[in-house]
Design a protein around this motif. Structure first.
Motif, PDB file in Angstrom:
ATOM      1  N   LEU B  68       0.834  -1.204   0.000  1.00  0.00           N
ATOM      2  CA  LEU B  68       0.000   0.000   0.000  1.00  0.00           C
ATOM      3  C   LEU B  68       0.868   1.254   0.000  1.00  0.00           C
ATOM      4  O   LEU B  68       0.577   2.219  -0.707  1.00  0.00           O
ATOM      5  CB  LEU B  68      -0.945   0.013   1.198  1.00  0.00           C
ATOM      6  CG  LEU B  68      -2.170  -0.885   1.069  1.00  0.00           C
ATOM      7  CD1 LEU B  68      -2.969  -0.895   2.355  1.00  0.00           C
ATOM      8  CD2 LEU B  68      -3.050  -0.412  -0.081  1.00  0.00           C
ATOM      9  N   SER B  69       1.963   1.236   0.796  1.00  0.00           N
ATOM     10  CA  SER B  69       2.851   2.406   0.811  1.00  0.00           C
ATOM     11  C   SER B  69       3.425   2.647  -0.572  1.00  0.00           C
ATOM     12  O   SER B  69       3.457   3.790  -1.044  1.00  0.00           O
ATOM     13  CB  SER B  69       4.018   2.215   1.780  1.00  0.00           C
ATOM     14  OG  SER B  69       3.559   1.957   3.049  1.00  0.00           O
ATOM     15  N   LEU B  70       3.880   1.563  -1.216  1.00  0.00           N
ATOM     16  CA  LEU B  70       4.450   1.709  -2.560  1.00  0.00           C
ATOM     17  C   LEU B  70       3.413   2.288  -3.525  1.00  0.00           C
ATOM     18  O   LEU B  70       3.712   3.200  -4.301  1.00  0.00           O
ATOM     19  CB  LEU B  70       4.909   0.349  -3.096  1.00  0.00           C
ATOM     20  CG  LEU B  70       6.315  -0.080  -2.734  1.00  0.00           C
ATOM     21  CD1 LEU B  70       6.622  -1.407  -3.398  1.00  0.00           C
ATOM     22  CD2 LEU B  70       7.332   0.961  -3.182  1.00  0.00           C
ATOM     23  N   ALA B  71       2.186   1.774  -3.437  1.00  0.00           N
ATOM     24  CA  ALA B  71       1.135   2.251  -4.336  1.00  0.00           C
ATOM     25  C   ALA B  71       0.893   3.742  -4.095  1.00  0.00           C
ATOM     26  O   ALA B  71       0.800   4.537  -5.034  1.00  0.00           O
ATOM     27  CB  ALA B  71      -0.145   1.459  -4.106  1.00  0.00           C
ATOM     28  N   VAL B  72       0.810   4.124  -2.818  1.00  0.00           N
ATOM     29  CA  VAL B  72       0.533   5.529  -2.495  1.00  0.00           C
ATOM     30  C   VAL B  72       1.657   6.418  -3.008  1.00  0.00           C
ATOM     31  O   VAL B  72       1.410   7.432  -3.678  1.00  0.00           O
ATOM     32  CB  VAL B  72       0.351   5.709  -0.970  1.00  0.00           C
ATOM     33  CG1 VAL B  72       0.329   7.185  -0.616  1.00  0.00           C
ATOM     34  CG2 VAL B  72      -0.922   5.043  -0.510  1.00  0.00           C
ATOM     35  N   VAL B  73       2.913   6.031  -2.705  1.00  0.00           N
ATOM     36  CA  VAL B  73       4.041   6.875  -3.108  1.00  0.00           C
ATOM     37  C   VAL B  73       4.119   6.967  -4.631  1.00  0.00           C
ATOM     38  O   VAL B  73       4.331   8.047  -5.188  1.00  0.00           O
ATOM     39  CB  VAL B  73       5.355   6.334  -2.514  1.00  0.00           C
ATOM     40  CG1 VAL B  73       6.549   7.052  -3.095  1.00  0.00           C
ATOM     41  CG2 VAL B  73       5.346   6.506  -1.008  1.00  0.00           C
ATOM     42  N   GLY B  74       3.880   5.825  -5.330  1.00  0.00           N
ATOM     43  CA  GLY B  74       3.909   5.848  -6.788  1.00  0.00           C
ATOM     44  C   GLY B  74       2.859   6.782  -7.355  1.00  0.00           C
ATOM     45  O   GLY B  74       3.159   7.653  -8.184  1.00  0.00           O
ATOM     46  N   CYS B  75       1.616   6.674  -6.855  1.00  0.00           N
ATOM     47  CA  CYS B  75       0.542   7.546  -7.354  1.00  0.00           C
ATOM     48  C   CYS B  75       0.874   9.008  -7.061  1.00  0.00           C
ATOM     49  O   CYS B  75       0.689   9.874  -7.917  1.00  0.00           O
ATOM     50  CB  CYS B  75      -0.784   7.199  -6.686  1.00  0.00           C
ATOM     51  SG  CYS B  75      -1.441   5.630  -7.192  1.00  0.00           S
ATOM     52  N   CYS B  76       1.349   9.284  -5.842  1.00  0.00           N
ATOM     53  CA  CYS B  76       1.664  10.659  -5.455  1.00  0.00           C
ATOM     54  C   CYS B  76       2.723  11.231  -6.383  1.00  0.00           C
ATOM     55  O   CYS B  76       2.598  12.366  -6.855  1.00  0.00           O
ATOM     56  CB  CYS B  76       2.219  10.728  -4.035  1.00  0.00           C
ATOM     57  SG  CYS B  76       1.003  10.558  -2.777  1.00  0.00           S
ATOM     58  N   ALA B  77       3.778  10.444  -6.655  1.00  0.00           N
ATOM     59  CA  ALA B  77       4.879  10.949  -7.473  1.00  0.00           C
ATOM     60  C   ALA B  77       4.402  11.249  -8.882  1.00  0.00           C
ATOM     61  O   ALA B  77       4.662  12.323  -9.418  1.00  0.00           O
ATOM     62  CB  ALA B  77       6.026   9.947  -7.484  1.00  0.00           C
ATOM     63  N   GLU B 126      -8.561   0.432  -1.189  1.00  0.00           N
ATOM     64  CA  GLU B 126      -8.606   1.466  -2.236  1.00  0.00           C
ATOM     65  C   GLU B 126      -8.824   2.830  -1.590  1.00  0.00           C
ATOM     66  O   GLU B 126      -8.186   3.820  -1.970  1.00  0.00           O
ATOM     67  CB  GLU B 126      -9.732   1.209  -3.241  1.00  0.00           C
ATOM     68  CG  GLU B 126      -9.708  -0.159  -3.886  1.00  0.00           C
ATOM     69  CD  GLU B 126     -10.411  -1.211  -3.039  1.00  0.00           C
ATOM     70  OE1 GLU B 126     -11.006  -0.834  -1.997  1.00  0.00           O
ATOM     71  OE2 GLU B 126     -10.350  -2.402  -3.380  1.00  0.00           O
ATOM     72  N   SER B 127      -9.738   2.897  -0.611  1.00  0.00           N
ATOM     73  CA  SER B 127     -10.000   4.164   0.066  1.00  0.00           C
ATOM     74  C   SER B 127      -8.732   4.671   0.728  1.00  0.00           C
ATOM     75  O   SER B 127      -8.446   5.868   0.730  1.00  0.00           O
ATOM     76  CB  SER B 127     -11.068   4.007   1.139  1.00  0.00           C
ATOM     77  OG  SER B 127     -12.041   3.123   0.746  1.00  0.00           O
ATOM     78  N   LEU B 128      -7.960   3.741   1.309  1.00  0.00           N
ATOM     79  CA  LEU B 128      -6.735   4.134   2.002  1.00  0.00           C
ATOM     80  C   LEU B 128      -5.774   4.793   1.023  1.00  0.00           C
ATOM     81  O   LEU B 128      -5.185   5.828   1.327  1.00  0.00           O
ATOM     82  CB  LEU B 128      -6.097   2.898   2.630  1.00  0.00           C
ATOM     83  CG  LEU B 128      -5.024   3.153   3.682  1.00  0.00           C
ATOM     84  CD1 LEU B 128      -5.612   3.903   4.844  1.00  0.00           C
ATOM     85  CD2 LEU B 128      -4.432   1.848   4.151  1.00  0.00           C
ATOM     86  N   VAL B 129      -5.640   4.204  -0.181  1.00  0.00           N
ATOM     87  CA  VAL B 129      -4.744   4.801  -1.177  1.00  0.00           C
ATOM     88  C   VAL B 129      -5.237   6.196  -1.546  1.00  0.00           C
ATOM     89  O   VAL B 129      -4.475   7.165  -1.539  1.00  0.00           O
ATOM     90  CB  VAL B 129      -4.638   3.896  -2.426  1.00  0.00           C
ATOM     91  CG1 VAL B 129      -3.843   4.595  -3.513  1.00  0.00           C
ATOM     92  CG2 VAL B 129      -3.975   2.582  -2.064  1.00  0.00           C
ATOM     93  N   PRO B 135      -3.829  14.149  -0.142  1.00  0.00           N
ATOM     94  CA  PRO B 135      -2.938  15.168   0.429  1.00  0.00           C
ATOM     95  C   PRO B 135      -1.469  14.955   0.061  1.00  0.00           C
ATOM     96  O   PRO B 135      -0.665  15.858   0.220  1.00  0.00           O
ATOM     97  CB  PRO B 135      -3.130  15.017   1.939  1.00  0.00           C
ATOM     98  CG  PRO B 135      -3.616  13.643   2.144  1.00  0.00           C
ATOM     99  CD  PRO B 135      -4.258  13.178   0.877  1.00  0.00           C
ATOM    100  N   GLY B 136      -1.101  13.765  -0.461  1.00  0.00           N
ATOM    101  CA  GLY B 136       0.310  13.407  -0.582  1.00  0.00           C
ATOM    102  C   GLY B 136       1.023  13.945  -1.810  1.00  0.00           C
ATOM    103  O   GLY B 136       2.239  14.102  -1.808  1.00  0.00           O
ATOM    104  N   TRP B 137       0.278  14.234  -2.905  1.00  0.00           N
ATOM    105  CA  TRP B 137       0.942  14.585  -4.160  1.00  0.00           C
ATOM    106  C   TRP B 137       1.558  15.975  -4.109  1.00  0.00           C
ATOM    107  O   TRP B 137       2.411  16.323  -4.932  1.00  0.00           O
ATOM    108  CB  TRP B 137      -0.039  14.503  -5.323  1.00  0.00           C
ATOM    109  CG  TRP B 137      -1.231  15.396  -5.205  1.00  0.00           C
ATOM    110  CD1 TRP B 137      -2.392  15.108  -4.557  1.00  0.00           C
ATOM    111  CD2 TRP B 137      -1.377  16.721  -5.709  1.00  0.00           C
ATOM    112  NE1 TRP B 137      -3.257  16.172  -4.630  1.00  0.00           N
ATOM    113  CE2 TRP B 137      -2.662  17.173  -5.334  1.00  0.00           C
ATOM    114  CE3 TRP B 137      -0.565  17.583  -6.453  1.00  0.00           C
ATOM    115  CZ2 TRP B 137      -3.143  18.436  -5.665  1.00  0.00           C
ATOM    116  CZ3 TRP B 137      -1.048  18.839  -6.780  1.00  0.00           C
ATOM    117  CH2 TRP B 137      -2.320  19.269  -6.390  1.00  0.00           C
TER     118      TRP B 137
END
Lengths: 317, 269
Positions: B68-77, B126-129, B135-137
Motif C-alpha cells: 500500500l505504501s508503494l502504491a501511495v508513493v507511486g501515485c503521489c509521485a 482502495e479508500s486508504l490509497v 494530500p500526498g501529491w
C-alpha cells in the motif's frame, strides 16, 4: 508593503479555510448512513436498536435542516460558525461550541509544552553535535534523529505506558488533570518531533560553519564553545525557528493520535470519537478549529522569519 | 561507513527473513487453546487474543503495509510530477487554481484529512490509497513546479526554443530528467511517512479494518491485553519502527548524495 503582504496572506488563509471546510462538508454529506436516523437513535431515544418511522425521520430532517440542498446547508453552517455557533452534537445533543471550548486548552497546552521540550532537546543535541570532539557522538545523534522520525507516536506511547505506568507504577496511565498526566504525552510528542528540528539545525550549522566570519573568529583564536554560542548559534537558528512554528501545526496531527492513546480530553480525541460515530457538527467544528490553528501556524512561520532575519526583510521590501 | 552498510544489510536480511518465514504460516487460523500464548519455539512472536499466530500476521502485515505504501508513493509521485509540470510550464490561471487547491489541502494536517476521507469512503484498501494520495501529491508538485519555473528561464531552454524545439520535447528531454533526483530522494523518505500514516490510521480504527493483518490495526486490537500479553503490540510496532527507520536512513543518504550533484548541475547551467 508589509501591511499589504500580511493582508494578502490573511485573505488567502480565509479562502483556504473556507475551501477546506467546504470540502469536508461535501465529503461527509456524501458518506453512506442517514444522519437523521443517527440523531433519532442517539439523542432522542437513546437506543441503538430503535427503528424510527419515516415520519419521525422527516421531523429530524426538518429540525436539523438536513432536507435542504447541500449549498444551503453549508451556507447556514458558515453563517452560524461565524458567530461561533456550531450547532448541536448528533450523539450527545449538547452544544458543540461548549464541548469544543472545554477541549481547546488541553490540546493547546499539550502541543505548546511538547514543542518547548522538543526545542530544548534540539538545542542540546545541536550544541553536542557541533562541539563534541568524537565522530561517535555525531553518529549517535544522527541515529537518534532517524529513530525520532521513524518511531510511530502511538507505539512509543504504548511502550512508555507499559514501562512507566504499568510496570514501574510511577505515572498515571491516562487522563488529564495533574502535572504528572502531562509527562508521558509530552515526552511522546517531543520524542517524535525533535528529529526534524535537529536535522534542520545541524544542516544549517554546517552551512554557517563554512562562512568567512567563522574562519575569522577561529583564526583569532576563539575556543569552540564561545564560537558556537556567540557566532554560530543565532545564524544557524534562522531556518529552525520558522520551521518550529510550522511544526506547531504538524503537531496538531500528532496530537490527534497521542490524545487517543492517553484518553486526553482534547480536540484530537473529540475528532476521532466523532469520526467513529459520524457526528457531523462535531467533525465540522473540529476541522474548522484545526484548519484555523494550522494555517495560523503557517502564517506565524512566515512572520517569524520576517522578524528574525533582516536579510529576508530587505529583499522583500 | 562500510561497517554501517554491512549492519544495514544484516538488519534488512533479518527482517526479510522473518517476513519470508511468516508468509509460509497461516495469519487467520484461530487456535483457541493458544489464546495469548507467550513467545515460544512453535510461536516465535506468541499468539493474539484469538489464538492467531503473530509471526504470520506480522509477515502478512508487511505485505499489506509495504504494497500500500508503494502504491501511495507511486501515485503521489506521478500525479505530483504531472500537475507540477503543468502548473510551472503553462502558468496563468491553471497555476493559480492549482496553487489554491494545494493551499486548501495543506490547511489541514495530512493525517486529519486522511481520517476524514477514510470515513467518507468507508474503509478499504482502495479508500486508504485515495485518502493518502489526495494530500500526498502536493510535496512532489511543489518541487517540480519550482524546478520547472527556474529551468523555464534557463538559457539552454531558450536556445532549444530558438532551434525550434516544441514544448513536449523540452519538457521530456530537459526538464523532467532534472527533476528525477529530488523526486527519488523525496520518495524514499515519503515511503516511511506513508507507512507511518497507514499504521496510524489503522491504530485509530480508521484504516484497514480487522481481521486484516495490518500493523497499526494489530496494535489497536492488542491494546486491551497490553498488560497480559505485551508481545501482541510489541512485534508489529517493532516492524513498523524498523522498516520506517531503514527507509528514512536510505532516503537521507540518497538526498545527501544527490543534492550536491544537482547544485553543481545548476552552477554548470
Amino acid at each position: 508593503m508589509q501591511h499589504s503582504y500580511i493582508l494578502k496572506r490573511l485573505g488567502l488563509m480565509a479562502l483556504t479555510i473556507l475551501c477546506a471546510t467546504f470540502l469536508t462538508f461535501v465529503m461527509l454529506r456524501l458518506t453512506p448512513g442517514d444522519p437523521a436516523d443517527l440523531i433519532l437513535k442517539k439523542v432522542f431515544v437513546g437506543s441503538e436498536e430503535y427503528v424510527g418511522s419515516q415520519d419521525e425521520r422527516s421531523v429530524m430532517e426538518e429540525r436539523y435542516g438536513l432536507n435542504q440542498p447541500l449549498f444551503v446547508q453549508y451556507g447556514r453552517w458558515l453563517g452560524q460558525a461565524a458567530t461561533l455557533d456550531f450547532g448541536h452534537s448528533y450523539t450527545s445533543g449538547q452544544r458543540v461550541s461548549q464541548e469544543l471550548g472545554l477541549r481547546v486548552w488541553p490540546t493547546l497546552s499539550l502541543a505548546f509544552s511538547a514543542m518547548a521540550v522538543s526545542l530544548a532537546v534540539t538545542l542540546l543535541l545541536g550544541a553536542l553535535y557541533n562541539l563534541a570532539p568524537f565522530r561517535g557522538v555525531k553518529t549517535a545523534i544522527n541515529l537518534s534523529i532517524v529513530g525520532s522520525i521513524a518511531i510511530p507516536n502511538f507505539y512509543l506511547a504504548l511502550l512508555l505506558v507499559l514501562m512507566f505506568s504499568l510496570r514501574l507504577d510511577l505515572l498515571p496511565v491516562s487522563g488529564y488533570g495533574t502535572l504528572a498526566h502531562y509527562i508521558l504525552p509530552v515526552a511522546t510528542l517531543a520524542c517524535t518531533y525533535f528529529g526534524y528540528t535537529t536535522t534542520i539545525l545541524n544542516d544549517s550549522a554546517t552551512q554557517v560553519r563554512s562562512q568567512e566570519y567563522i574562519l575569522t573568529a577561529r583564526s583569532k583564536g576563539l575556543a569552540p564553545a564561545p564560537l558556537f554560542s556567540r557566532h554560530m548559534l543565532r545564524n544557524s537558528l534562522v531556518p529552525v525557528v520558522p520551521y518550529a512554528a510550522l511544526q506547531l501545526g504538524y503537531m496538531l496531527g500528532g496530537v490527534v493520535v497521542v490524545e487517543t492513546v492517553f484518553s486526553w480530553p482534547g480536540v484530537g480525541k473529540y475528532l476521532v470519537d466523532s469520526l467513529q460515530s459520524k457526528d457531523m457538527p462535531v467533525i465540522q467544528a473540529c476541522i474548522a478549529f484545526i484548519a484555523l490553528a494550522f494555517s495560523g501556524a503557517n502564517l506565524l512561520a512566515d512572520l517569524v522569519l520576517w522578524l528574525m532575519d533582516p536579510r529576508v526583510r530587505f529583499t522583500r521590501s | 561507513m562500510k561497517a554501517g552498510i554491512v549492519l544495514y544489510a544484516m538488519v534488512c536480511a533479518a527482517l526479510l527473513g522473518c517476513v519470508a518465514w511468516g508468509l509460509t504460516r497461516d495469519p487467520v487460523a484461530m487456535t483457541l487453546s493458544q489464546t495469548l500464548a507467550s513467545p515460544s519455539w512453535d510461536l516465535p512472536f506468541g499468539a493474539d487474543h484469538l489464538g492467531r499466530d503473530i509471526l504470520a500476521r506480522v509477515a502478512h502485515g508487511f505485505y499489506w503495509d509495504f504494497s500500500l505504501s508503494l502504491a501511495v508513493v507511486g501515485c503521489c509521485a506521478v500525479l505530483g510530477v504531472c500537475l507540477g509540470l503543468a502548473s510551472g510550464w503553462i502558468g496563468g490561471w491553471i497555476d493559480g487554481l492549482l496553487n489554491l487547491v494545494m493551499d486548501s489541502v495543506l490547511s489541514l494536517p495530512h493525517i486529519v484529512l486522511a481520517m476524514v476521507i477514510m470515513v467518507a469512503l468507508s474503509y478499504g484498501p482502495e479508500s486508504l490509497v485515495i485518502a493518502l494520495v489526495l494530500p500526498g501529491w502536493i510535496k512532489y508538485a511543489r518541487i517540480i513546479r519550482a524546478q520547472t519555473l527556474s529551468l523555464k528561464q534557463a538559457d539552454f531552454v531558450a536556445c532549444e526554443r530558438v532551434l525550434g524545439a516544441n514544448a513536449p520535447y523540452i519538457l521530456f528531454r530537459h526538464i523532467l530528467p532534472n527533476a528525477v533526483p529530488p523526486v527519488l530522494g523525496l520518495a524514499a523518505l515519503d515511503l516511511g511517512h506513508t507507512l507511518l500514516s497507514i499504521a496510524s490510521l489503522g491504530f485509530l480504527g480508521l484504516g484497514l479494518q480487522p481481521p486484516s493483518p495490518e500493523w497499526g490495526t494489530m496494535i489497536m486490537e492488542s491494546r486491551p491485553y497490553i498488560m497480559r500479553a505485551p508481545w501482541n503490540a510489541f512485534f508489529p510496532g517493532l516492524f513498523v519502527f524498523l522498516f520506517i527507520f531503514l527507509f528514512t536512513l536510505a532516503g537521507r543518504k540518497a538526498e545527501a548524495a544527490l543534492s550536491p550533484s544537482t547544485e553543481d548541475a545548476h552552477v554548470a547551467d
